[in-house]
Design a protein around this motif. Structure first.
Motif, PDB file in Angstrom:
ATOM      1  N   UNK A 174      81.149  38.070  64.737  1.00 16.05           N
ATOM      2  CA  UNK A 174      80.670  38.375  63.389  1.00 16.05           C
ATOM      3  C   UNK A 174      79.879  39.674  63.381  1.00 16.05           C
ATOM      4  N   UNK A 175      79.065  39.846  64.404  1.00 16.09           N
ATOM      5  CA  UNK A 175      78.265  41.062  64.482  1.00 16.09           C
ATOM      6  C   UNK A 175      79.171  42.285  64.607  1.00 16.09           C
ATOM      7  N   UNK A 212      82.067  42.623  63.289  1.00 14.92           N
ATOM      8  CA  UNK A 212      82.548  42.940  61.937  1.00 14.92           C
ATOM      9  C   UNK A 212      81.472  43.644  61.123  1.00 14.92           C
ATOM     10  N   UNK A 213      80.216  43.313  61.428  1.00 11.69           N
ATOM     11  CA  UNK A 213      79.130  43.749  60.554  1.00 11.69           C
ATOM     12  C   UNK A 213      78.683  45.173  60.829  1.00 11.69           C
ATOM     13  N   UNK A 214      78.450  45.501  62.088  1.00 12.99           N
ATOM     14  CA  UNK A 214      77.764  46.750  62.364  1.00 12.99           C
ATOM     15  C   UNK A 214      77.999  47.150  63.812  1.00 12.99           C
ATOM     16  N   UNK A 226      74.655  47.963  66.072  1.00 11.36           N
ATOM     17  CA  UNK A 226      73.912  46.788  66.537  1.00 11.36           C
ATOM     18  C   UNK A 226      74.757  46.057  67.560  1.00 11.36           C
ATOM     19  N   UNK A 235      66.130  48.227  58.453  1.00 11.15           N
ATOM     20  CA  UNK A 235      65.694  47.400  59.583  1.00 11.15           C
ATOM     21  C   UNK A 235      64.174  47.513  59.742  1.00 11.15           C
TER      22      UNK A 235
END
Ligand code: HEM
Ligand code: SF4
Ligand code: SF4
Lengths: 247, 510
Positions: free
Chosen positions: A66-67, A69-71, A74, A135
């Motif tokens: 999932x991470x 996909x997100x960014x 990071x 952030x």
């Protein structure tokens, strides 16, 4: 040969830290598993079988799907950090096993350099906390301190690996001693003492900090539920069960 | 009270991540529910003296009832992956509309009252005492979340801000800070049977009028049956389908499908609403009460199948929750569900989405369509959030994306998807879901629609798209209202069955 005060303090510290971490984590895990999940809420598209869910979960744990996909930033820093951490931790097993398990020997050389992955990853994450306004906005003091603590653990460890070597044989005796309740003297270099004190502190705060994300992921209903609500009646949740069977 | 004036954001070439601007949406407060509304729901209507204890107690209660809430409040590492994923953040740039910041509004209180670290070192971990200001923040920002779950796709632990928002609204209700819009609707559906408060006789009139319209239009006597005992299918559809535009065009589409396929069907006065705002407020009992009307009607009418019309959150409740709440589905082993499941025809999924039904009928040749009748249209498809990320269609994961598209492509010749990252599981909410489709939140709605409007604008420029199809009553109402502010014509917005309605051949298929 009598044991020094420092040895006694560190021995006590590790016993307490290990106990707090173990009890704290067991308490949290029992608490999570006892709390009902009254409804089906997987984030879809979700697997329709249990084995599918295990695969989905494995992807989250191993590659942070999932991470990803997100960014990508990071993800790359986070993954370097965690994978580095894993190798480093595995490498540390040689201080706790006698004879050392063969696969620990195999990863030993990688583990040595994995500390760089780990620290670079964490520096990247720390930089994001300062540089990205979004952030920065959500960061609390503990978010910075957690990274600083881990970086400091990593850096003191690397110092001992590459610069100011400590008496590893004696250190191993100390930890094996702890495991068999027969405390042995701890080598007393400053770097080692700092490194170990921080590790004990990290263990102590593990169950009361955001490090709960590690067990938490496995209990996340949006990730661990099978998508089959039409085929199977999901109704095992304690309090809701009563409610669901009345007309 | 007039809603404040505001600037409509400018559509750029790409969806941009704005620099944050603190407090810019702090003024957007939805209207509070009045005494009679709150009374009916069993909530106080003003802040009681012991509001703080009540709020904390309720929070403890919910933490004990929902694993999601407990795990989500603990697990977040403040990694920031979700910060640019919410359409309300993208459209408003208010940092409290970043999913994690929205969660933190509750997490700060959770940490203070329920965690060791927050009790001992509140400053260090960002824990705060509950104050009226914080409650105010909850009220504002838990009504700037459409519970669309986009953030949960990207969070490495699947943290779903919608779960937090629901809990937040539930706690707010318990201290007398209910929302007028949602709670009024929950009153209407429980007293009258639908969210619009349309009584039985009015519904009957409306349906008769529609039957006449269809016959005048097509020459075929397509029926819209109401409360017919012994019908095969009970259709549960959002009440907006009965007389809002463009919703009603889809209702006509469903009727034509049943007619052409020769399936006997009926609507129900008692259950004349697919929508279930109990979901939005996080009140399990209310959600169940509303859903039980459907089971009761199905038993009363003796139907064998339950089909759900075009409505996003309704499909989430139907698909994901009905079986649990009411036994509509399969696999129950308790008397309550066995009793009802015996009545259902096991050859069909229960409940079934109207798109699943129509798509199957077209594929198996049981109804005939002529896509060239839609040749005036260049169509794109908006995945509604609740369908995309909280439900499924068909037997395969992702059927909720492929089946509506398959259906659309069988009834139109020109179809273009919007950009990746704005459709499928990554779809952007219309901006009006989750109980905020009310004029007092118009600013939030307009700004929240910016990402979707941007993606739409790109296919309009590139492919001359002139119709955006969707399967959600809230999306339809929201887009017809807000897209014109971005310069689009509201006739671009319509249901998938509006397209089916135009293409379907009503004379008996040979
Ligand atoms: C099942 C095991 C674990 C999984 C799947 C996991 C996964 C993740 C992910 C996806 C993130 C967010 C991305 C990032 O910031 O790196 C994260 C953050 C973090 N993890 Fe883990 N983790 C695990 C175990 C651990 C352990 C054992 C520790 C420490 C001893 C740890 C320490 C951290 C820290 C400190 C952060 C926050 C980094 C920041 O401040 O940006 N994790 N973890
Ligand atoms: S659920 Fe949707 S609206 Fe709510 S915070 Fe997440 S992305 Fe935003
Ligand atoms: S993505 Fe998840 S863990 Fe990261 S900040 Fe958002 S809610 Fe927290």
């Amino acid at each position: 040969m009598g044991l020094s005060t420092v040895t006694m303090i560190y021995a006590g510290m590790f016993y307490i830290a290990a106990l707090v971490m173990a009890i704290g984590l067991v308490y949290k895990i029992v608490d999570y598993s006892r709390t009902p999940v009254p409804l089906k809420i997987p984030t879809t598209p979700a697997p329709t079988t249990r084995s599918g869910v295990i695969f989905r979960m494995a992807k989250e744990v191993v590659v942070f799907e999932s991470l990803f996909k997100a960014n990508k930033w990071i993800w790359i820093f986070g993954w370097l950090f965690h994978f580095g951490l894993l190798l480093v931790l595995l490498r540390h097993l040689r201080y706790f096993t006698e004879p050392v398990w063969f696969w620990v020997d195999i990863i030993q050389p990688f583990g040595k350099y994995a500390s760089f992955m780990m620290v670079i990853g964490m520096l990247g994450l720390l930089a994001r906390r300062f540089l990205v306004d979004r952030v920065r906005y959500i960061s609390t003091p503990s978010d910075y301190l957690m990274l600083v603590l881990l970086i400091a653990i990593g850096v003191t460890g690397m110092l001992m690996t590459f610069v100011v070597h400590t008496d590893i044989v004696a250190l191993k005796m100390f930890f094996l001693g702890l495991m068999y309740f027969d405390v042995q003297p701890l080598p007393q270099d400053l770097t080692l003492l700092i490194h170990l004190a921080m590790v004990a502190f990290l263990m102590l705060i593990f169950p009361i900090s955001k490090l709960l994300h590690a067990p938490g992921l496995f209990f996340s209903p949006t990730r661990n539920q099978v998508d089959n609500p039409r085929e199977k009646r999901h109704a095992q949740a304690g309090w809701a069960k009563q409610v669901n069977q009345t007309k | 009270m007039a809603a404040p004036v505001f600037d409509v954001p400018e559509i750029k070439n790409e969806i941009e991540i704005p620099k944050l601007r603190e407090g810019v949406m702090a003024h957007a407060k939805t209207f509070p529910a009045t005494k009679p509304v709150q009374d009916f729901m069993g909530y106080p209507h003003e802040l009681p003296e012991d509001w703080k204890e009540r709020a904390i107690d309720k929070m403890g209660d919910l933490l004990g009832k929902y694993r999601s809430l407990k795990v989500f409040l603990d697990a977040c590492v403040h990694c920031g992956a979700c910060t640019d994923k919410c359409h309300y953040y993208l459209g408003t740039s208010d940092p409290k509309n970043m999913p994690v910041a929205r969660q933190d509004l509750m997490r700060q209180v959770y940490r203070r009252y329920f965690t060791t670290a927050g009790k001992l070192f509140p400053k260090l971990v960002g824990a705060k005492d509950l104050t009226q200001d914080i409650l105010g923040d909850w009220y504002n920002y838990y009504h700037q979340c459409s519970e669309c779950r986009r953030c949960s796709v990207y969070c490495p632990y699947g943290i779903d801000t919608a779960e937090i928002t629901m809990a937040g609204r539930e706690i707010l209700n318990h201290v007398g800070m209910g929302q007028k819009y949602s709670n009024e609707i929950l009153g209407k559906v429980q007293k009258i049977g639908n969210n619009l408060g349309l009584p039985g006789p009015a519904l009957e009139d409306t349906l008769e009028g529609l039957e006449e319209d269809i016959e005048a239009d097509t020459g075929v006597a397509v029926k819209m049956p109401l409360d017919v005992k012994g019908a095969e299918v009970l259709l549960i559809t959002p009440s907006a389908d009965f007389f809002s535009e463009p919703h009603v065009e889809s209702l006509i589409g469903y009727a034509k499908v049943f007619h052409a396929a020769g399936i006997s069907w009926t609507l129900s006065t008692h259950a004349s609403e697919a929508g279930n705002f109990g979901l939005f407020n996080g009140n399990y009992e209310t959600m169940r009460k509303v859903a039980m009307r459907i089971r009761d009607s199905a038993i009363e009418l003796g139907v064998k199948r339950i089909v759900v019309g075009e409505c996003g959150h309704a499909w989430r409740v139907a698909y994901s929750f009905w079986n649990t709440l009411t036994g509509i589905g399969y696999g129950g082993d308790d008397p309550f569900s066995i009793e009802f499941q015996k009545q259902l025809d096991p050859n069909y999924p229960q409940p079934q989405h109207i798109c699943e039904l129509t798509n199957d009928l077209i594929k198996s040749g049981k109804i005939k369509v002529d896509p060239s009748l839609n040749d005036d249209l260049v169509v794109t498809y908006h995945d509604s959030c609740n369908v995309a990320r909280a439900s499924r269609m068909g037997t395969e994961p992702g059927g909720q994306f492929t089946i509506p598209r398959e259906l659309i492509k069988s009834v139109v010749n020109n179809f273009h998807d919007m950009a990746d990252g704005t459709i499928g599981e990554a779809t952007f909410c219309c901006g009006g879901g989750g109980g905020i489709l009310t004029d007092d939140l118009l600013e939030v709605r307009v700004k929240g629609a910016l990402p979707r409007a941007t993606a739409l604008n790109n296919v309009v420029k590139e492919h001359k798209v002139n119709f955006m199809a969707m399967i959600c009553a809230i999306c339809k109402a929201q887009f017809t209202k807000v897209l014109p502010k971005y310069g689009f014509d509201m006739s671009m917005v319509g249901g998938v069955h509006q397209l089916v309605s135009k293409a379907i051949k009503l004379d008996k298929a040979e």
